[in-house]
Structures are given as C-alpha cells and as structure tokens.
Design an enzyme around this catalytic site. Sequence first.
Site, PDB file in Angstrom:
ATOM      1  N   ALA A 241      -2.746   3.730  -8.773  1.00 29.85           N
ATOM      2  CA  ALA A 241      -3.372   3.184  -7.563  1.00 29.85           C
ATOM      3  C   ALA A 241      -4.376   4.163  -6.970  1.00 29.85           C
ATOM      4  O   ALA A 241      -4.020   5.291  -6.628  1.00 29.85           O
ATOM      5  CB  ALA A 241      -2.290   2.865  -6.533  1.00 29.85           C
ATOM      6  N   ALA A 242      -5.622   3.750  -6.869  1.00 31.37           N
ATOM      7  CA  ALA A 242      -6.672   4.607  -6.320  1.00 31.37           C
ATOM      8  C   ALA A 242      -7.968   3.814  -6.214  1.00 31.37           C
ATOM      9  O   ALA A 242      -8.138   2.806  -6.900  1.00 31.37           O
ATOM     10  CB  ALA A 242      -6.915   5.811  -7.235  1.00 31.37           C
TER      11      ALA A 242
ATOM     12  N   TYR B 270     -14.469  11.640  -4.932  1.00 30.28           N
ATOM     13  CA  TYR B 270     -13.541  11.007  -5.871  1.00 30.28           C
ATOM     14  C   TYR B 270     -12.861  12.079  -6.726  1.00 30.28           C
ATOM     15  O   TYR B 270     -11.631  12.180  -6.789  1.00 30.28           O
ATOM     16  CB  TYR B 270     -14.300  10.002  -6.754  1.00 30.28           C
ATOM     17  CG  TYR B 270     -13.486   9.487  -7.914  1.00 30.28           C
ATOM     18  CD1 TYR B 270     -12.284   8.826  -7.700  1.00 30.28           C
ATOM     19  CD2 TYR B 270     -13.912   9.677  -9.240  1.00 30.28           C
ATOM     20  CE1 TYR B 270     -11.516   8.361  -8.766  1.00 30.28           C
ATOM     21  CE2 TYR B 270     -13.165   9.220 -10.304  1.00 30.28           C
ATOM     22  CZ  TYR B 270     -11.966   8.559 -10.059  1.00 30.28           C
ATOM     23  OH  TYR B 270     -11.213   8.116 -11.114  1.00 30.28           O
TER      24      TYR B 270
ATOM     25  N   ASP C  67       0.873  -1.165   0.000  1.00 22.11           N
ATOM     26  CA  ASP C  67       0.000   0.000   0.000  1.00 22.11           C
ATOM     27  C   ASP C  67       0.918   1.225   0.000  1.00 22.11           C
ATOM     28  O   ASP C  67       1.856   1.288   0.802  1.00 22.11           O
ATOM     29  CB  ASP C  67      -0.878  -0.025   1.267  1.00 22.11           C
ATOM     30  CG  ASP C  67      -1.922   1.075   1.260  1.00 22.11           C
ATOM     31  OD1 ASP C  67      -1.560   2.257   1.033  1.00 22.11           O
ATOM     32  OD2 ASP C  67      -3.105   0.772   1.478  1.00 22.11           O
TER      33      ASP C  67
ATOM     34  N   ASP D  46     -24.982  11.800 -11.527  1.00 17.01           N
ATOM     35  CA  ASP D  46     -24.722  11.579 -12.951  1.00 17.01           C
ATOM     36  C   ASP D  46     -25.145  12.805 -13.765  1.00 17.01           C
ATOM     37  O   ASP D  46     -26.343  13.076 -13.902  1.00 17.01           O
ATOM     38  CB  ASP D  46     -25.535  10.377 -13.468  1.00 17.01           C
ATOM     39  CG  ASP D  46     -24.808   9.063 -13.276  1.00 17.01           C
ATOM     40  OD1 ASP D  46     -23.583   9.073 -13.060  1.00 17.01           O
ATOM     41  OD2 ASP D  46     -25.480   8.019 -13.352  1.00 17.01           O
TER      42      ASP D  46
HETATM   43  N1  UDP Z   1     -25.289   3.308 -16.156  1.00 21.50           N
HETATM   44  C1  UDP Z   1     -26.525   2.668 -16.150  1.00 21.50           C
HETATM   45  N2  UDP Z   1     -26.613   1.446 -15.546  1.00 21.50           N
HETATM   46  C2  UDP Z   1     -25.546   0.825 -14.932  1.00 21.50           C
HETATM   47  C3  UDP Z   1     -24.299   1.490 -14.960  1.00 21.50           C
HETATM   48  C4  UDP Z   1     -24.209   2.735 -15.565  1.00 21.50           C
HETATM   49  O1  UDP Z   1     -27.513   3.184 -16.685  1.00 21.50           O
HETATM   50  O2  UDP Z   1     -25.707  -0.280 -14.382  1.00 21.50           O
HETATM   51  C5  UDP Z   1     -25.147   4.624 -16.798  1.00 21.50           C
HETATM   52  C6  UDP Z   1     -24.743   5.723 -15.840  1.00 21.50           C
HETATM   53  O3  UDP Z   1     -25.889   6.341 -15.295  1.00 21.50           O
HETATM   54  C7  UDP Z   1     -23.930   6.646 -16.739  1.00 21.50           C
HETATM   55  C8  UDP Z   1     -23.333   5.721 -17.794  1.00 21.50           C
HETATM   56  O4  UDP Z   1     -24.094   4.522 -17.735  1.00 21.50           O
HETATM   57  O5  UDP Z   1     -24.789   7.558 -17.388  1.00 21.50           O
HETATM   58  C9  UDP Z   1     -21.873   5.389 -17.538  1.00 21.50           C
HETATM   59  O6  UDP Z   1     -21.744   4.949 -16.205  1.00 21.50           O
HETATM   60  P1  UDP Z   1     -20.441   4.241 -15.647  1.00 21.50           P
HETATM   61  O7  UDP Z   1     -20.727   3.826 -14.219  1.00 21.50           O
HETATM   62  O8  UDP Z   1     -20.019   3.156 -16.585  1.00 21.50           O
HETATM   63  O9  UDP Z   1     -19.314   5.345 -15.687  1.00 21.50           O
HETATM   64  P2  UDP Z   1     -19.276   6.826 -15.035  1.00 21.50           P
HETATM   65  O10 UDP Z   1     -19.914   7.736 -16.074  1.00 21.50           O
HETATM   66  O11 UDP Z   1     -19.994   6.795 -13.750  1.00 21.50           O
HETATM   67  O12 UDP Z   1     -17.826   7.092 -14.893  1.00 21.50           O
END
Ligand code: UDP
Length: 341
Positions: free
Chosen positions: A82-83, A149, A59, A297
């Site tokens: 790493a994260a 994040y 780590d 989102d």
């Molecule tokens: N998404 C979804 N269902 C899932 C996972 C993701 O509808 O099970 C959608 C999410 O709302 C976003 C897009 O897919 O609009 C990409 O999401 P992801 O988690 O792959 O990457 P992020 O954009 O969060 O980095």
Amino acid sequence: MHYLVTGGAGYIGSHTARHLLRPPGSRVTVVDSLVRGHRQAAERLQAADPGRGTFVQLDLRERPALADLMARVRPDAVLHFAAFTLVGESVSNPAMYWSCGVGGTSSLLEAMRAAGVPRLVFSSTAATYGAPERMPISEDTPQRPVNPYGASKLACEEIIRGEVEAARRERRDFSATMLRYFNVAGGSDDGLRGEDHAPETHLVPSALQAARGMRPALQLFGTDYPTPDGTCIRDYVHVEDLAAAHVDALHALRPGSCEAFNVGIGRGFSVREVLAECERAAGRPIPVEVAPRRDGDPPMLLSDPARIMSVLGWAPRHRTLGPMAESAWRWMQANPRGYAG
Ligand code: UDP
C-alpha cells in the site's frame, strides 16, 4: 499459511496476492483503502478461489481498526504494497507521500508487533537510489533519493530495519525483506489483472492507450539524453516475475534477517525500444509527440540483479520486452476501461 497483503487491490499487490493463493490451503486477506486500488481486483481474487481470499477496506493509518484486524487474522506474514507511487505527484504533494508511506508503514509495524506477526516483505523502489552515475545499481549503491516518493520509501526501509534490530535485541522473532523494484510492466498470464491507474502515466500503458486512440499521442519525454538513441533507458521487469520474487523472498525469510534485493532483469531498454515493442504487440503504429524532458528522469537506471538471483534463486521468466507488451495489450483489449469496465 495466511498472508495479509496491504495494497492487494493495486497493480503489483493484486498479482502477488494471486501467486500467494496458488498453494492449496493458503489464505490471503487483502487490505486496501481503494483510494488507488480497485474493488474489482480484490473481487477477482476472491472469485478465483472462494473462501480463501478475503477483502477488507481500510487505510493503514486507521490504527485501532488495523490493530483489531491484525489481532483477529494473525497472519503468518505481511506483504506491504500500500502506497502512492507517482514521482511527479510526490513532488507536488510531498506531505501526502510522507503521511501515507511513513504513517501507514509505522502503523502496520505497530500492529504486527502487538499481534506477534513475524514476517514482512516490503515493496520498495529503485527510486531510493536517486540518480546514481554508476550503472548497474547494486544493493550497495548509496541510497540518495531525489524526490519525496523515493525519500519516503527509504524512510520506511529505515523504520523496518530498526524494528528488526529491536526485535533481535529483545529476542522477538521478526524479520523483513525489502524488494527494490525497477520498472514494472505487463499483465497477468490469465488476462484478469493489469495496470489501471488514473491518470495513467507509465510508459507501456500510455503507449498502448495511444495505439487504441484513447489518447491522441504518446508524449516522448526527451530525445536528447546521452544514450544511443537519445531516449531514457530503464530496466523493465514483468509483473508476474516481480510477483514471483515476493513469494521467493517470503520463503527465504529467516528469524532476525533483514535483507534488501533489487528486482530488475539487468538489461536496459530505451523508450524508443519500448515503443517499437508496443507497436508490434498492438499490430499498429503508435502516434508519438516529442516533448521536453520530464523533471527528475535520470538518463539511465539499470539494476544489478545478481544478489536476488544468487541468494533467493529468483530468475525472471521474461528477459525481453515482448511478453510485457503483449500481456499489457491483451489486458487493455479485454478491459479498455480497466477494472471498472
Ligand atoms: N515516458 C515517456 N512518456 C510517457 C511516460 C513515460 O516518454 O508518457 C518515459 C519516461 O520519461 C521514462 C520512461 O518512459 O524515461 C519510463 O517512465 P515510467 O513513467 O513508465 O516509469 P518511471 O521510470 O518513471 O518509474
């Protein structure tokens, strides 16, 4: 050249480590805590070219051990992956994200400084921009993260920038490049590496798991966004193209330079478009369950990749979703239980 790759047993780190081993004579030391990374990913790297890949479980916050390793290896450059990388998890456990991100990165920078390691490529993220209204996002777009994040990655960028400035003042040779990734998908061309997260939350692997019956349905988070088909739009880059961007960034590092580049293809695809491509790759329908919007989102995230293309000469080999979905499907078919299988 000898490269030290933190998080090299994870998704993007393991793909990049493989790229770094391609030139004959290069060497890679992977450092990974294995909290999220996979021992088998490191072993596959070692098996690819015995003697040139080394794995150390550590780590980054174990400062004395990291300092010892850095002094012993004295790599030509460090690539720092790493994260923890899940937005939702960062909202529910912010301290873990700040500790790992800022704690790990500052420990790494101290060890690099003590050992006189002059080059760093840092894995940053589009999440440092937050949810800007104007698209596409260029490197000049204000960075206003909306979750721990993104905030902790932005803090790491600031620490790194400060280290480069300090080195400049002290006439030490130290330079860094930050790569701000947009969405990443796909697996390696040889089928040996791919996405393996537990739990899996990313769109492409989640959709393919639904196609294989490994989950009842893909939950589609929100169909009422102000986009043409009502679902979120993202800019997806193939993991092999992203790995290549790291190699390009490494080669472009100059003494005292501190640069940031977006890595995306500059094209947006909606969740429904991604699902259609996943269905095509899998050759079967994907059961979908419409669910409420996922917290945090934004409707659209689209990169302007002009800078990385003009300054580094990077160009994605894949500009469509097809190869990402197909390589992800090949990986999942060959490794249904991920690396553990
Ligand atoms: N998404 C979804 N269902 C899932 C996972 C993701 O509808 O099970 C959608 C999410 O709302 C976003 C897009 O897919 O609009 C990409 O999401 P992801 O988690 O792959 O990457 P992020 O954009 O969060 O980095």
